[in-house]
Scaffold this motif. Structure first.
Motif, PDB file in Angstrom:
ATOM      1  N   GLU A  48      15.583 -18.821  76.252  1.00 58.41           N
ATOM      2  CA  GLU A  48      16.458 -17.732  75.819  1.00 58.41           C
ATOM      3  C   GLU A  48      16.298 -17.414  74.347  1.00 58.41           C
ATOM      4  O   GLU A  48      16.190 -16.251  73.968  1.00 58.41           O
ATOM      5  N   GLY A  49      16.295 -18.441  73.506  1.00 58.79           N
ATOM      6  CA  GLY A  49      16.215 -18.212  72.065  1.00 58.79           C
ATOM      7  C   GLY A  49      14.835 -17.819  71.589  1.00 58.79           C
ATOM      8  O   GLY A  49      14.688 -16.999  70.687  1.00 58.79           O
ATOM      9  N   GLY A  50      13.813 -18.402  72.191  1.00 61.24           N
ATOM     10  CA  GLY A  50      12.458 -18.149  71.721  1.00 61.24           C
ATOM     11  C   GLY A  50      11.718 -17.039  72.443  1.00 61.24           C
ATOM     12  O   GLY A  50      10.838 -16.403  71.871  1.00 61.24           O
ATOM     13  N   TYR A  51      12.099 -16.797  73.718  1.00 59.53           N
ATOM     14  CA  TYR A  51      11.294 -15.870  74.512  1.00 59.53           C
ATOM     15  C   TYR A  51      12.096 -14.802  75.248  1.00 59.53           C
ATOM     16  O   TYR A  51      11.527 -13.948  75.917  1.00 59.53           O
ATOM     17  N   GLY A  52      13.413 -14.853  75.187  1.00 50.21           N
ATOM     18  CA  GLY A  52      14.244 -13.817  75.790  1.00 50.21           C
ATOM     19  C   GLY A  52      14.253 -13.804  77.299  1.00 50.21           C
ATOM     20  O   GLY A  52      14.436 -12.748  77.914  1.00 50.21           O
ATOM     21  N   ILE A  53      14.034 -14.973  77.909  1.00 47.20           N
ATOM     22  CA  ILE A  53      14.103 -15.074  79.364  1.00 47.20           C
ATOM     23  C   ILE A  53      15.070 -16.200  79.733  1.00 47.20           C
ATOM     24  O   ILE A  53      15.340 -17.080  78.922  1.00 47.20           O
ATOM     25  N   THR A  54      15.576 -16.157  80.943  1.00 50.69           N
ATOM     26  CA  THR A  54      16.461 -17.223  81.416  1.00 50.69           C
ATOM     27  C   THR A  54      15.626 -18.368  81.991  1.00 50.69           C
ATOM     28  O   THR A  54      14.430 -18.211  82.250  1.00 50.69           O
ATOM     29  N   ARG A  55      16.286 -19.497  82.222  1.00 53.17           N
ATOM     30  CA  ARG A  55      15.584 -20.631  82.828  1.00 53.17           C
ATOM     31  C   ARG A  55      15.125 -20.268  84.245  1.00 53.17           C
ATOM     32  O   ARG A  55      14.052 -20.658  84.670  1.00 53.17           O
ATOM     33  N   ARG A  56      15.921 -19.500  84.970  1.00 56.42           N
ATOM     34  CA  ARG A  56      15.530 -19.067  86.317  1.00 56.42           C
ATOM     35  C   ARG A  56      14.280 -18.182  86.232  1.00 56.42           C
ATOM     36  O   ARG A  56      13.349 -18.319  87.025  1.00 56.42           O
ATOM     37  N   GLU A  57      14.268 -17.252  85.282  1.00 58.86           N
ATOM     38  CA  GLU A  57      13.091 -16.395  85.108  1.00 58.86           C
ATOM     39  C   GLU A  57      11.864 -17.239  84.745  1.00 58.86           C
ATOM     40  O   GLU A  57      10.761 -16.974  85.225  1.00 58.86           O
ATOM     41  N   TRP A  58      12.087 -18.269  83.940  1.00 59.43           N
ATOM     42  CA  TRP A  58      10.989 -19.169  83.586  1.00 59.43           C
ATOM     43  C   TRP A  58      10.436 -19.856  84.836  1.00 59.43           C
ATOM     44  O   TRP A  58       9.225 -19.985  85.012  1.00 59.43           O
ATOM     45  N   GLY A  59      11.308 -20.265  85.728  1.00 62.49           N
ATOM     46  CA  GLY A  59      10.863 -20.885  86.972  1.00 62.49           C
ATOM     47  C   GLY A  59       9.967 -19.955  87.776  1.00 62.49           C
ATOM     48  O   GLY A  59       8.940 -20.378  88.322  1.00 62.49           O
ATOM     49  N   LEU A  60      10.355 -18.687  87.856  1.00 62.57           N
ATOM     50  CA  LEU A  60       9.537 -17.712  88.571  1.00 62.57           C
ATOM     51  C   LEU A  60       8.179 -17.542  87.899  1.00 62.57           C
ATOM     52  O   LEU A  60       7.142 -17.502  88.576  1.00 62.57           O
ATOM     53  N   LEU A  61       8.167 -17.446  86.571  1.00 63.71           N
ATOM     54  CA  LEU A  61       6.904 -17.290  85.845  1.00 63.71           C
ATOM     55  C   LEU A  61       5.987 -18.486  86.069  1.00 63.71           C
ATOM     56  O   LEU A  61       4.777 -18.317  86.295  1.00 63.71           O
ATOM     57  N   MET A  62       6.554 -19.700  86.024  1.00 63.86           N
ATOM     58  CA  MET A  62       5.728 -20.897  86.245  1.00 63.86           C
ATOM     59  C   MET A  62       5.116 -20.894  87.639  1.00 63.86           C
ATOM     60  O   MET A  62       3.939 -21.210  87.809  1.00 63.86           O
ATOM     61  N   MET A  63       5.938 -20.570  88.641  1.00 67.28           N
ATOM     62  CA  MET A  63       5.447 -20.584  90.023  1.00 67.28           C
ATOM     63  C   MET A  63       4.369 -19.516  90.230  1.00 67.28           C
ATOM     64  O   MET A  63       3.350 -19.769  90.874  1.00 67.28           O
ATOM     65  N   ALA A  89      16.371 -11.952  89.263  1.00 64.31           N
ATOM     66  CA  ALA A  89      15.409 -12.444  88.275  1.00 64.31           C
ATOM     67  C   ALA A  89      14.127 -11.621  88.320  1.00 64.31           C
ATOM     68  O   ALA A  89      13.554 -11.293  87.275  1.00 64.31           O
ATOM     69  N   ILE A  90      13.678 -11.272  89.516  1.00 62.85           N
ATOM     70  CA  ILE A  90      12.470 -10.447  89.653  1.00 62.85           C
ATOM     71  C   ILE A  90      12.698  -9.090  89.009  1.00 62.85           C
ATOM     72  O   ILE A  90      11.850  -8.603  88.249  1.00 62.85           O
ATOM     73  N   THR A  91      13.836  -8.475  89.274  1.00 61.98           N
ATOM     74  CA  THR A  91      14.151  -7.166  88.685  1.00 61.98           C
ATOM     75  C   THR A  91      14.132  -7.240  87.165  1.00 61.98           C
ATOM     76  O   THR A  91      13.578  -6.361  86.493  1.00 61.98           O
ATOM     77  N   SER A  92      14.706  -8.306  86.614  1.00 57.78           N
ATOM     78  CA  SER A  92      14.725  -8.482  85.164  1.00 57.78           C
ATOM     79  C   SER A  92      13.312  -8.654  84.604  1.00 57.78           C
ATOM     80  O   SER A  92      12.959  -8.046  83.588  1.00 57.78           O
ATOM     81  N   LEU A  93      12.497  -9.465  85.268  1.00 59.12           N
ATOM     82  CA  LEU A  93      11.128  -9.691  84.795  1.00 59.12           C
ATOM     83  C   LEU A  93      10.260  -8.445  84.939  1.00 59.12           C
ATOM     84  O   LEU A  93       9.375  -8.202  84.112  1.00 59.12           O
ATOM     85  N   LEU A  94      10.516  -7.634  85.970  1.00 50.75           N
ATOM     86  CA  LEU A  94       9.808  -6.357  86.100  1.00 50.75           C
ATOM     87  C   LEU A  94      10.182  -5.428  84.948  1.00 50.75           C
ATOM     88  O   LEU A  94       9.312  -4.772  84.366  1.00 50.75           O
ATOM     89  N   ALA A  95      11.473  -5.392  84.597  1.00 53.19           N
ATOM     90  CA  ALA A  95      11.936  -4.542  83.493  1.00 53.19           C
ATOM     91  C   ALA A  95      11.347  -5.001  82.161  1.00 53.19           C
ATOM     92  O   ALA A  95      11.077  -4.178  81.282  1.00 53.19           O
ATOM     93  N   LYS A  96      11.139  -6.293  82.022  1.00 48.34           N
ATOM     94  CA  LYS A  96      10.552  -6.848  80.790  1.00 48.34           C
ATOM     95  C   LYS A  96       9.029  -6.745  80.803  1.00 48.34           C
ATOM     96  O   LYS A  96       8.367  -7.204  79.861  1.00 48.34           O
ATOM     97  N   LYS A  97       8.496  -6.196  81.881  1.00 50.16           N
ATOM     98  CA  LYS A  97       7.049  -6.000  82.056  1.00 50.16           C
ATOM     99  C   LYS A  97       6.276  -7.317  82.020  1.00 50.16           C
ATOM    100  O   LYS A  97       5.157  -7.397  81.505  1.00 50.16           O
ATOM    101  N   LEU A  98       6.888  -8.355  82.615  1.00 53.70           N
ATOM    102  CA  LEU A  98       6.238  -9.653  82.710  1.00 53.70           C
ATOM    103  C   LEU A  98       5.682  -9.905  84.107  1.00 53.70           C
ATOM    104  O   LEU A  98       4.890 -10.821  84.300  1.00 53.70           O
ATOM    105  N   LEU A  99       6.091  -9.072  85.083  1.00 52.95           N
ATOM    106  CA  LEU A  99       5.640  -9.171  86.468  1.00 52.95           C
ATOM    107  C   LEU A  99       5.180  -7.813  86.961  1.00 52.95           C
ATOM    108  O   LEU A  99       5.614  -6.775  86.453  1.00 52.95           O
TER     109      LEU A  99
END
Length: 189
Positions: A48-63, A89-99
């Motif tokens: 959250e502090g360093g990358y602006g994502i939640t821990r759940r979003e981080w889990g999706l990115l790792m997987m 979480a997917i919707t949020s990551l799509l909006a952040k253009k990470l997925l």
């Protein structure tokens, strides 16, 4: 004359608290949850502090870094999350253009998810930091203990999955209805 029955393990014997819990601090799941809350808070701060994502979003990115092109339902299942939380979480990551979400070949109603170059770059920056935190947590244990822990965690994961599949007597949760099983009436309480 029969052999004497061995005495139950004493409170000082290793593992006694786990096998014969007398208080919340003795329950395995409570202790694991506390460990995750304390050590996991560092991951939350990084995410959250360093990358602006939640821990759940981080889990999706790792997987998805490990398994690109995964459908959302499979992603939720592998992470042990419900579909609605995964969808948010997917919707949020799509909006952040990470997925990216692309139609599955042969069935345009189905989608597969992959990391964008920005999502892959974020993963590549954050993963070594999370890895280092995990290694620091294990640093106080000797090699044999780490190997035993790894084996025990794998065994417990299999046992937990078997318990979930077999324990149909445990009521389901109804989170969308305030956590209560609404099939009961107020008179049942």
């Amino acid at each position: 004359m029969s052999a004497p029955t061995p005495a139950p393990p004493g409170p000082a014997e290793p593992g006694h608290r786990l096998t014969h819990p007398a208080a919340a601090n003795d329950l395995l799941m409570y202790r694991l949850n506390r460990l995750l809350a304390v050590a996991g808070s560092l991951v939350v701060r990084l995410c959250e502090g360093g990358y602006g994502i939640t821990r759940r979003e981080w889990g999706l990115l790792m997987m998805l870094a490990q398994h690109p092109g995964m459908p959302p339902a499979e992603l939720a299942q592998r992470l042990g999350l419900d579909r609605s939380r995964t969808s948010r979480a997917i919707t949020s990551l799509l909006a952040k253009k990470l997925l990216t979400r692309d139609a599955m070949p042969g069935d345009r109603r189905q989608a597969v998810l992959s990391l964008t170059p920005a999502g892959q770059a974020l993963h590549d920056q954050l993963f070594p930091q999370v890895k280092a935190l995990n290694q620091e947590l294990l640093a106080g244990l000797n090699t044999g203990t780490v190997q035993a822990l790894d084996h025990a965690l794998a065994d417990m994961q299999k046992r937990a999955e078997a318990l979930v599949a077999s324990r149909t007597d445990v009521p389901r949760t109804y989170r969308l209805r305030g956590g209560r099983n609404t099939s009961r009436t107020d008179q049942d309480w």
